[in-house]
Motif scaffolding. Sequence first.
Motif, PDB file in Angstrom:
ATOM      1  N   THR A  18       1.130   3.751  29.239  1.00 32.94           N
ATOM      2  CA  THR A  18       1.799   3.058  28.144  1.00 32.94           C
ATOM      3  C   THR A  18       3.077   3.769  27.710  1.00 32.94           C
ATOM      4  O   THR A  18       4.108   3.135  27.499  1.00 32.94           O
ATOM      5  CB  THR A  18       0.854   2.914  26.944  1.00 32.94           C
ATOM      6  OG1 THR A  18      -0.317   2.237  27.373  1.00 32.94           O
ATOM      7  CG2 THR A  18       1.488   2.127  25.824  1.00 32.94           C
ATOM      8  N   ASP A  19       3.025   5.088  27.586  1.00 36.10           N
ATOM      9  CA  ASP A  19       4.214   5.836  27.171  1.00 36.10           C
ATOM     10  C   ASP A  19       5.339   5.690  28.203  1.00 36.10           C
ATOM     11  O   ASP A  19       6.498   5.508  27.848  1.00 36.10           O
ATOM     12  CB  ASP A  19       3.886   7.318  26.969  1.00 36.10           C
ATOM     13  CG  ASP A  19       2.965   7.536  25.782  1.00 36.10           C
ATOM     14  OD1 ASP A  19       2.920   6.668  24.883  1.00 36.10           O
ATOM     15  OD2 ASP A  19       2.272   8.577  25.751  1.00 36.10           O
ATOM     16  N   ASP A  22       6.812   2.211  27.894  1.00 32.88           N
ATOM     17  CA  ASP A  22       7.717   2.119  26.746  1.00 32.88           C
ATOM     18  C   ASP A  22       9.081   2.712  27.091  1.00 32.88           C
ATOM     19  O   ASP A  22      10.119   2.107  26.838  1.00 32.88           O
ATOM     20  CB  ASP A  22       7.136   2.848  25.530  1.00 32.88           C
ATOM     21  CG  ASP A  22       5.945   2.139  24.916  1.00 32.88           C
ATOM     22  OD1 ASP A  22       5.708   0.963  25.238  1.00 32.88           O
ATOM     23  OD2 ASP A  22       5.245   2.781  24.107  1.00 32.88           O
ATOM     24  N   ARG A  23       9.067   3.902  27.677  1.00 34.07           N
ATOM     25  CA  ARG A  23      10.326   4.562  28.055  1.00 34.07           C
ATOM     26  C   ARG A  23      11.094   3.736  29.076  1.00 34.07           C
ATOM     27  O   ARG A  23      12.305   3.568  28.978  1.00 34.07           O
ATOM     28  CB  ARG A  23      10.057   5.948  28.638  1.00 34.07           C
ATOM     29  CG  ARG A  23       9.817   7.002  27.612  1.00 34.07           C
ATOM     30  CD  ARG A  23       9.577   8.360  28.299  1.00 34.07           C
ATOM     31  NE  ARG A  23       9.525   9.405  27.335  1.00 34.07           N
ATOM     32  CZ  ARG A  23      10.582  10.050  26.851  1.00 34.07           C
ATOM     33  NH1 ARG A  23      11.778   9.748  27.288  1.00 34.07           N
ATOM     34  NH2 ARG A  23      10.454  10.985  25.944  1.00 34.07           N
ATOM     35  N   VAL A  55       7.426   3.634  17.392  1.00 34.06           N
ATOM     36  CA  VAL A  55       6.853   4.356  18.524  1.00 34.06           C
ATOM     37  C   VAL A  55       7.911   5.091  19.336  1.00 34.06           C
ATOM     38  O   VAL A  55       7.727   6.241  19.714  1.00 34.06           O
ATOM     39  CB  VAL A  55       6.071   3.375  19.440  1.00 34.06           C
ATOM     40  CG1 VAL A  55       5.518   4.070  20.657  1.00 34.06           C
ATOM     41  CG2 VAL A  55       4.963   2.696  18.649  1.00 34.06           C
ATOM     42  N   LEU A  56       9.014   4.425  19.607  1.00 32.25           N
ATOM     43  CA  LEU A  56      10.031   4.985  20.492  1.00 32.25           C
ATOM     44  C   LEU A  56      11.384   4.404  20.107  1.00 32.25           C
ATOM     45  O   LEU A  56      11.493   3.210  19.849  1.00 32.25           O
ATOM     46  CB  LEU A  56       9.703   4.619  21.940  1.00 32.25           C
ATOM     47  CG  LEU A  56      10.554   5.203  23.031  1.00 32.25           C
ATOM     48  CD1 LEU A  56      10.317   6.705  23.159  1.00 32.25           C
ATOM     49  CD2 LEU A  56      10.215   4.538  24.354  1.00 32.25           C
ATOM     50  N   ASP A  74      10.821  10.106  20.687  1.00 27.54           N
ATOM     51  CA  ASP A  74       9.456   9.593  20.820  1.00 27.54           C
ATOM     52  C   ASP A  74       8.517  10.191  19.778  1.00 27.54           C
ATOM     53  O   ASP A  74       7.300  10.155  19.929  1.00 27.54           O
ATOM     54  CB  ASP A  74       8.917   9.826  22.235  1.00 27.54           C
ATOM     55  CG  ASP A  74       8.889  11.284  22.628  1.00 27.54           C
ATOM     56  OD1 ASP A  74       9.274  12.146  21.807  1.00 27.54           O
ATOM     57  OD2 ASP A  74       8.484  11.582  23.760  1.00 27.54           O
ATOM     58  N   GLN A  76       6.636   9.596  16.876  1.00 27.95           N
ATOM     59  CA  GLN A  76       6.187   8.397  16.190  1.00 27.95           C
ATOM     60  C   GLN A  76       6.240   8.591  14.676  1.00 27.95           C
ATOM     61  O   GLN A  76       5.793   9.591  14.154  1.00 27.95           O
ATOM     62  CB  GLN A  76       4.782   8.031  16.631  1.00 27.95           C
ATOM     63  CG  GLN A  76       4.718   7.675  18.102  1.00 27.95           C
ATOM     64  CD  GLN A  76       3.368   7.140  18.512  1.00 27.95           C
ATOM     65  OE1 GLN A  76       2.537   6.811  17.685  1.00 27.95           O
ATOM     66  NE2 GLN A  76       3.152   7.051  19.804  1.00 27.95           N
TER      67      GLN A  76
END
Length: 114
Positions: A18-19, A22-23, A55-56, A74, A76
């Motif tokens: 997930t991270d 997102d990036r 979140v980002l 990043d 949060q």
Amino acid sequence: MDSSLLQTIINITGQHDTDALDRSLVTSLAEIVPASEISIMQKIRDDISDKVRDVLKLSTATINTDRNNHTIDDMQKTIIANSQIIDCMHTATVIKQALDGLIYLYIPLIIDNK
């Protein structure tokens, strides 16, 4: 299809973490959309207040016109959502706002009906 756009799609769809997804999403958007800032915000579950989790956030250099010159935060943070973010979350529609010579787009990402 433009080869850079194709590579962007490959980068996004190839992510399982997930991270990393997102990036990949914010950096890909920064490459194809002229934006000074791109944020991913997440509704806080079971919270009756108007708070969201930032979140980002990707910020591009305002001095340099090179779209690849950006920073990613990043860390949060919980923030109070403005009325456009709230409208976007509740209606699941794109909200456009012009303010102080800037255009803000709030785009809902719906995953598993959330």
